[in-house]
Write a protein that holds these residues in place. Structure first.
Motif, PDB file in Angstrom:
ATOM      1  N   ILE A  26      74.854   4.317   6.139  1.00  0.00           N
ATOM      2  CA  ILE A  26      72.944   4.939   4.852  1.00  0.00           C
ATOM      3  C   ILE A  26      73.044   4.537   3.943  1.00  0.00           C
ATOM      4  O   ILE A  26      72.584   5.376   2.394  1.00  0.00           O
ATOM      5  CB  ILE A  26      71.864   5.040   5.900  1.00  0.00           C
ATOM      6  CG1 ILE A  26      71.381   3.811   7.151  1.00  0.00           C
ATOM      7  CG2 ILE A  26      70.976   5.253   4.579  1.00  0.00           C
ATOM      8  CD1 ILE A  26      71.104   2.982   7.069  1.00  0.00           C
ATOM      9  N   ILE A  27      74.104   6.302   3.569  1.00  0.00           N
ATOM     10  CA  ILE A  27      74.504   7.327   2.510  1.00  0.00           C
ATOM     11  C   ILE A  27      75.190   6.279   1.846  1.00  0.00           C
ATOM     12  O   ILE A  27      74.991   6.615   0.338  1.00  0.00           O
ATOM     13  CB  ILE A  27      75.406   8.603   2.909  1.00  0.00           C
ATOM     14  CG1 ILE A  27      74.255   9.496   3.720  1.00  0.00           C
ATOM     15  CG2 ILE A  27      75.585   9.256   1.402  1.00  0.00           C
ATOM     16  CD1 ILE A  27      74.908  10.269   4.816  1.00  0.00           C
ATOM     17  N   ALA A  28      76.428   5.505   2.172  1.00  0.00           N
ATOM     18  CA  ALA A  28      77.143   4.599   1.371  1.00  0.00           C
ATOM     19  C   ALA A  28      76.605   3.721   0.400  1.00  0.00           C
ATOM     20  O   ALA A  28      76.716   3.647  -0.877  1.00  0.00           O
ATOM     21  CB  ALA A  28      78.095   4.338   2.306  1.00  0.00           C
ATOM     22  N   GLY A  29      75.023   3.443   1.526  1.00  0.00           N
ATOM     23  CA  GLY A  29      75.168   2.415   0.672  1.00  0.00           C
ATOM     24  C   GLY A  29      73.821   2.261  -0.032  1.00  0.00           C
ATOM     25  O   GLY A  29      73.819   1.803  -1.607  1.00  0.00           O
ATOM     26  N   SER A  30      73.240   3.301  -0.145  1.00  0.00           N
ATOM     27  CA  SER A  30      71.811   4.437  -1.014  1.00  0.00           C
ATOM     28  C   SER A  30      72.688   4.914  -2.383  1.00  0.00           C
ATOM     29  O   SER A  30      72.410   4.659  -3.213  1.00  0.00           O
ATOM     30  CB  SER A  30      71.432   5.131  -0.245  1.00  0.00           C
ATOM     31  OG  SER A  30      70.505   5.120  -1.158  1.00  0.00           O
ATOM     32  N   LEU A  31      73.475   4.994  -1.908  1.00  0.00           N
ATOM     33  CA  LEU A  31      75.194   5.718  -3.108  1.00  0.00           C
ATOM     34  C   LEU A  31      75.117   4.199  -3.908  1.00  0.00           C
ATOM     35  O   LEU A  31      74.568   4.670  -5.353  1.00  0.00           O
ATOM     36  CB  LEU A  31      75.852   6.515  -2.602  1.00  0.00           C
ATOM     37  CG  LEU A  31      75.987   8.027  -2.375  1.00  0.00           C
ATOM     38  CD1 LEU A  31      77.264   7.767  -1.993  1.00  0.00           C
ATOM     39  CD2 LEU A  31      76.026   8.701  -3.195  1.00  0.00           C
ATOM     40  N   LEU A  32      75.590   3.908  -3.374  1.00  0.00           N
ATOM     41  CA  LEU A  32      75.595   2.219  -4.331  1.00  0.00           C
ATOM     42  C   LEU A  32      74.411   1.680  -4.670  1.00  0.00           C
ATOM     43  O   LEU A  32      74.890   1.595  -6.109  1.00  0.00           O
ATOM     44  CB  LEU A  32      76.415   1.457  -3.050  1.00  0.00           C
ATOM     45  CG  LEU A  32      77.586  -0.175  -4.486  1.00  0.00           C
ATOM     46  CD1 LEU A  32      78.757   0.990  -4.767  1.00  0.00           C
ATOM     47  CD2 LEU A  32      78.259  -0.712  -3.228  1.00  0.00           C
ATOM     48  N   MET A  33      73.450   1.151  -4.305  1.00  0.00           N
ATOM     49  CA  MET A  33      72.559   0.894  -5.101  1.00  0.00           C
ATOM     50  C   MET A  33      72.012   2.173  -6.277  1.00  0.00           C
ATOM     51  O   MET A  33      70.727   1.385  -7.043  1.00  0.00           O
ATOM     52  CB  MET A  33      71.863   0.573  -3.564  1.00  0.00           C
ATOM     53  CG  MET A  33      71.776  -0.919  -2.625  1.00  0.00           C
ATOM     54  SD  MET A  33      72.524  -1.844  -4.151  1.00  0.00           S
ATOM     55  CE  MET A  33      70.238  -2.120  -4.507  1.00  0.00           C
ATOM     56  N   THR A  34      71.953   3.116  -5.509  1.00  0.00           N
ATOM     57  CA  THR A  34      71.110   3.770  -7.007  1.00  0.00           C
ATOM     58  C   THR A  34      72.517   3.469  -8.005  1.00  0.00           C
ATOM     59  O   THR A  34      71.145   4.158  -9.134  1.00  0.00           O
ATOM     60  CB  THR A  34      70.882   5.462  -6.241  1.00  0.00           C
ATOM     61  OG1 THR A  34      70.512   5.101  -5.227  1.00  0.00           O
ATOM     62  CG2 THR A  34      70.614   6.170  -7.343  1.00  0.00           C
ATOM     63  N   ASN A  35      72.748   3.816  -8.055  1.00  0.00           N
ATOM     64  CA  ASN A  35      74.130   3.231  -9.080  1.00  0.00           C
ATOM     65  C   ASN A  35      73.656   2.116  -9.787  1.00  0.00           C
ATOM     66  O   ASN A  35      74.198   2.021 -10.638  1.00  0.00           O
ATOM     67  CB  ASN A  35      75.617   3.508  -8.378  1.00  0.00           C
ATOM     68  CG  ASN A  35      76.600   3.729  -9.951  1.00  0.00           C
ATOM     69  OD1 ASN A  35      77.162   2.770  -9.997  1.00  0.00           O
ATOM     70  ND2 ASN A  35      76.402   3.641 -10.652  1.00  0.00           N
ATOM     71  N   LEU A  36      74.215   0.978  -8.808  1.00  0.00           N
ATOM     72  CA  LEU A  36      74.195  -0.105  -8.824  1.00  0.00           C
ATOM     73  C   LEU A  36      72.880  -0.835  -9.246  1.00  0.00           C
ATOM     74  O   LEU A  36      72.987  -0.862  -8.724  1.00  0.00           O
ATOM     75  CB  LEU A  36      75.117  -0.623  -8.086  1.00  0.00           C
ATOM     76  CG  LEU A  36      75.462  -2.525  -8.658  1.00  0.00           C
ATOM     77  CD1 LEU A  36      76.637  -2.775  -9.332  1.00  0.00           C
ATOM     78  CD2 LEU A  36      76.327  -3.104  -7.298  1.00  0.00           C
ATOM     79  N   SER A  37      72.646  -1.467 -10.976  1.00  0.00           N
ATOM     80  CA  SER A  37      70.724  -1.970 -11.112  1.00  0.00           C
ATOM     81  C   SER A  37      71.371  -2.978 -12.205  1.00  0.00           C
ATOM     82  O   SER A  37      72.774  -3.557 -12.229  1.00  0.00           O
ATOM     83  CB  SER A  37      70.050  -0.318 -10.854  1.00  0.00           C
ATOM     84  OG  SER A  37      69.325  -0.956 -11.066  1.00  0.00           O
ATOM     85  N   ALA A  38      71.017  -3.338 -12.803  1.00  0.00           N
ATOM     86  CA  ALA A  38      70.226  -3.963 -13.307  1.00  0.00           C
ATOM     87  C   ALA A  38      71.511  -3.112 -14.731  1.00  0.00           C
ATOM     88  O   ALA A  38      71.272  -4.258 -15.425  1.00  0.00           O
ATOM     89  CB  ALA A  38      68.762  -3.952 -14.019  1.00  0.00           C
ATOM     90  N   GLU A  39      71.207  -1.922 -14.898  1.00  0.00           N
ATOM     91  CA  GLU A  39      71.526  -0.986 -16.371  1.00  0.00           C
ATOM     92  C   GLU A  39      73.397  -1.383 -15.677  1.00  0.00           C
ATOM     93  O   GLU A  39      73.855  -1.655 -17.264  1.00  0.00           O
ATOM     94  CB  GLU A  39      71.240   0.007 -15.871  1.00  0.00           C
ATOM     95  CG  GLU A  39      72.141   1.033 -16.512  1.00  0.00           C
ATOM     96  CD  GLU A  39      71.708   2.587 -16.853  1.00  0.00           C
ATOM     97  OE1 GLU A  39      72.593   3.104 -17.610  1.00  0.00           O
ATOM     98  OE2 GLU A  39      70.977   3.431 -15.355  1.00  0.00           O
ATOM     99  N   GLN A  40      73.577  -1.383 -15.019  1.00  0.00           N
ATOM    100  CA  GLN A  40      74.880  -1.742 -14.662  1.00  0.00           C
ATOM    101  C   GLN A  40      74.951  -3.608 -14.770  1.00  0.00           C
ATOM    102  O   GLN A  40      75.889  -3.537 -15.087  1.00  0.00           O
ATOM    103  CB  GLN A  40      75.696  -1.418 -13.601  1.00  0.00           C
ATOM    104  CG  GLN A  40      75.955   0.337 -13.977  1.00  0.00           C
ATOM    105  CD  GLN A  40      74.750   1.176 -13.698  1.00  0.00           C
ATOM    106  OE1 GLN A  40      73.923   0.812 -13.028  1.00  0.00           O
ATOM    107  NE2 GLN A  40      75.190   2.126 -14.196  1.00  0.00           N
ATOM    108  N   LEU A  41      74.217  -4.226 -14.221  1.00  0.00           N
ATOM    109  CA  LEU A  41      74.746  -5.165 -13.985  1.00  0.00           C
ATOM    110  C   LEU A  41      74.640  -5.671 -15.412  1.00  0.00           C
ATOM    111  O   LEU A  41      75.820  -6.959 -16.005  1.00  0.00           O
ATOM    112  CB  LEU A  41      73.924  -6.318 -13.764  1.00  0.00           C
ATOM    113  CG  LEU A  41      73.871  -6.284 -11.654  1.00  0.00           C
ATOM    114  CD1 LEU A  41      72.468  -6.187 -10.828  1.00  0.00           C
ATOM    115  CD2 LEU A  41      75.678  -6.410 -11.643  1.00  0.00           C
ATOM    116  N   VAL A  42      73.532  -5.398 -16.512  1.00  0.00           N
ATOM    117  CA  VAL A  42      73.453  -5.857 -17.942  1.00  0.00           C
ATOM    118  C   VAL A  42      74.568  -5.235 -18.665  1.00  0.00           C
ATOM    119  O   VAL A  42      74.579  -5.941 -19.794  1.00  0.00           O
ATOM    120  CB  VAL A  42      72.055  -5.459 -18.100  1.00  0.00           C
ATOM    121  CG1 VAL A  42      71.973  -5.763 -19.158  1.00  0.00           C
ATOM    122  CG2 VAL A  42      71.155  -6.951 -17.656  1.00  0.00           C
ATOM    123  N   GLY A  43      74.191  -3.638 -18.741  1.00  0.00           N
ATOM    124  CA  GLY A  43      75.052  -2.903 -19.364  1.00  0.00           C
ATOM    125  C   GLY A  43      77.120  -3.297 -19.384  1.00  0.00           C
ATOM    126  O   GLY A  43      77.596  -3.665 -20.222  1.00  0.00           O
TER     127      GLY A  43
END
Length: 548
Positions: free
Chosen positions: A51-68
């Motif tokens: 759960i921690i790993a998934g939440s760490l990744l998703m907190t970081n991996l967002s449209a900001e990264q996908l777009v930017g």
């Protein structure tokens, strides 16, 4: 046109998946106590490694990264993988050295440590800086990047007849409302659960983009997936090179920075940033926290498949058109062009989930810092946990409104990744230095942060926004070189302060027995594998294998 290819089907699948995530998160947290400090802000200190790993990744991996980050890849190729794969080093440092210290002290927020180690004034200084960065930099950019995706994918200006700015503003408002409900009403556990579910969806949906992109790229060259892959790897081999020259300007990532400025940047983001490490503070024990951090580090090495490769595909498909808005137009253009209508609703839902994940995580952290680091110590020291939860919720509402108002104006900032990271560099280094030195250098005195932090901020802004405009030599210097240089300056000043005015008594970290501190027994094996895969990634994307 079949129903599965219609806008109605897209809307139904989008709403269905979004609702499913919300229902599961509510069901799993319906009996939780959210009127206590640990219950609301730290998920009752019961989070497990996955759960921690998934939440760490998703907190970081967002449209900001996908777009930017894809936007940077459109312009320069594989260089931006540095933002992803080198994070593994910082996460391993977090797991091995920082997490034992954090969990020993029983922290809820990072600024709490600054009061324990230094004084209340330092805690407030750090709290105000972090809150300002969340409100002015992080939250508006998260909303804007997400809005860019939806506006481009669904061609909202063409569909509605409204301006691009108006469409972005409307999507930002809608996203902020839903994200605020998660963050303000559900607490950290609801956020972490929804992150994990959306994370699985984003991995599936995110990987579909390069797969379909390569198929369409291959069709443009008279073939299919294999032809598209061959075009990606060989048509412009310089785009597959992640090793950029030492004097390359931003957005390139000069190779010396991988071991200097980038490492410092990553250590702040993954080791000090409240919106990230609050998940690890909520771990049920040290072993689960370490497991989550190391697993997140391994997953970060794989994320270029989602946040870099699509940008290079967009470069091959659209050329200069994909480089609009500093490259930020590339990813949405690719999704709109290659994603089948039948799965567009699902993809839009997981994208929406990724946006919500980052937004509600940062918003929850902002509420946590305000309630526990500013409001309680300054205005109501005897307030109950239940009252402080309400204070945090009210503050979160205000922050959501302010950041939403600011978010559409990010349209005029150019590439969002450059904007966010260059602004964060103004204060991330001194906060990191004061925290690490505070843990491991027992003689650092109380006065040190009050000198180091303001001095660094002034020097950085002078270099980045002043001297580089008047001194030709500095014009094209990457801002992370400034970070590396000022890190050395800060440490020299810190040494001088300790030498001239050492703390009278050694600081000792007190174990408050918040959680079990037995380390994860497999941590060294998995950390070694993770670092080996990171090195392999750079070998593959270098002139030795695929690059040129």
């Amino acid at each position: 046109m079949s129903f599965v290819n219609s806008l109605a089907f897209t809307a139904i699948t989008f709403i269905a998946f979004t609702a499913l995530v919300a229902i599961i998160s509510w069901w799993k947290t319906r009996g939780d106590k959210l009127d206590t400090q640990d219950g609301y802000y730290l998920a009752g200190r019961g989070l497990t490694g996955p759960i921690i790993a998934g939440s760490l990744l998703m907190t970081n991996l967002s449209a900001e990264q996908l777009v930017g980050t894809n936007g940077q890849a459109v312009r320069i190729g594989m260089g931006p993988i540095a933002w992803e794969v080198t994070a593994a080093i910082a996460l391993i440092v977090l797991a091995f050295w920082l997490m034992p210290q954090y969990l020993k002290t029983g922290l809820t927020t990072v600024p709490q440590f600054f009061e324990q180690r230094y004084d209340a004034g330092t805690r407030r200084l750090v709290s105000f800086i972090v809150l300002l960065s969340y409100i002015v930099i992080m939250l508006p950019n998260i909303l804007y990047a997400g809005a860019q995706v939806f506006v481009k994918i669904f061609d909202l200006p063409g569909l509605t007849g409204w301006s691009e700015f108006a469409c972005i503003a409307i999507v930002c408002v809608a996203t902020a409302i839903v994200g605020s409900i998660y963050a303000i009403c559900g607490g950290l556990k609801a956020i972490a659960l929804s992150d994990s579910i959306n994370g699985l969806g984003l991995i599936v949906g995110g990987l579909l983009v390069p797969v379909f992109g390569l198929i369409v790229l291959g069709q443009m060259h008279g073939g299919g997936f294999a032809e598209g892959l061959d075009t990606l790897l060989h048509a412009n081999p310089e785009m597959m090179n992640a090793i950029n020259p030492a004097d390359a300007p931003e957005p390139y990532m000069p190779w010396p920075l991988l071991f200097t400025g980038m490492f410092i940047n990553n250590m702040y983001f993954w080791g000090t940033n409240q919106s990230i490490i609050q998940r690890t503070f909520g771990a049920k024990n040290l072993a689960e926290a370490q497991k989550g951090a190391v697993l997140a580090g391994f997953l970060k090495i794989l994320t270029p498949l989602i946040v870099v490769i699509p940008g290079i595909i967009a470069f091959h498909m659209f050329g200069p058109a994909a480089q609009a808005n500093g490259g930020d137009a590339g990813y949405p253009m690719l999704v709109a062009a290659v994603m089948p209508k039948a799965v567009l609703g699902f993809f839009a839902a997981v994208m929406f989930g990724a946006i919500l994940s980052s937004f509600n995580s940062v918003l929850n952290s902002a509420s946590t810092i305000y309630a526990l680091d500013i409001h309680r110590p300054m205005f109501n020291p005897t307030a109950s946990d239940a009252y402080m939860v309400k204070v945090g919720q009210r503050f979160g509402t205000v922050v959501a409104i302010v950041s939403t108002i600011m978010s559409p104006f990010m349209l005029y900032m150019g590439g969002i990744t450059t904007f966010v990271n260059s602004m964060f560099a103004a204060f991330n280094t001194p906060i990191l230095i004061c925290l690490v030195c505070g843990f491991f250098w027992k003689k650092v005195p109380t006065i040190a942060p009050k000198i180091i932090i303001p001095m660094h901020v002034v020097l950085y802004f002078t270099l980045q926004f002043g001297l580089r405009n008047v001194i030709p030599f500095l014009k094209d210097i990457h801002y992370l070189y400034f970070t590396a240089f000022l890190f050395v300056v800060d440490m020299i000043v810190m040494w001088f302060i300790v030498k001239k005015n050492p703390r009278p008594t050694d600081f000792v970290v007190q174990d408050v027995k918040a959680v079990e501190l037995t380390p994860w027994k497999h941590r060294k094996i998995y950390a070694t594998v993770t670092l080996a895969v990171m090195v392999l990634a750079y070998i593959v994307f270098s002139p030795l294998v695929l690059g040129a």
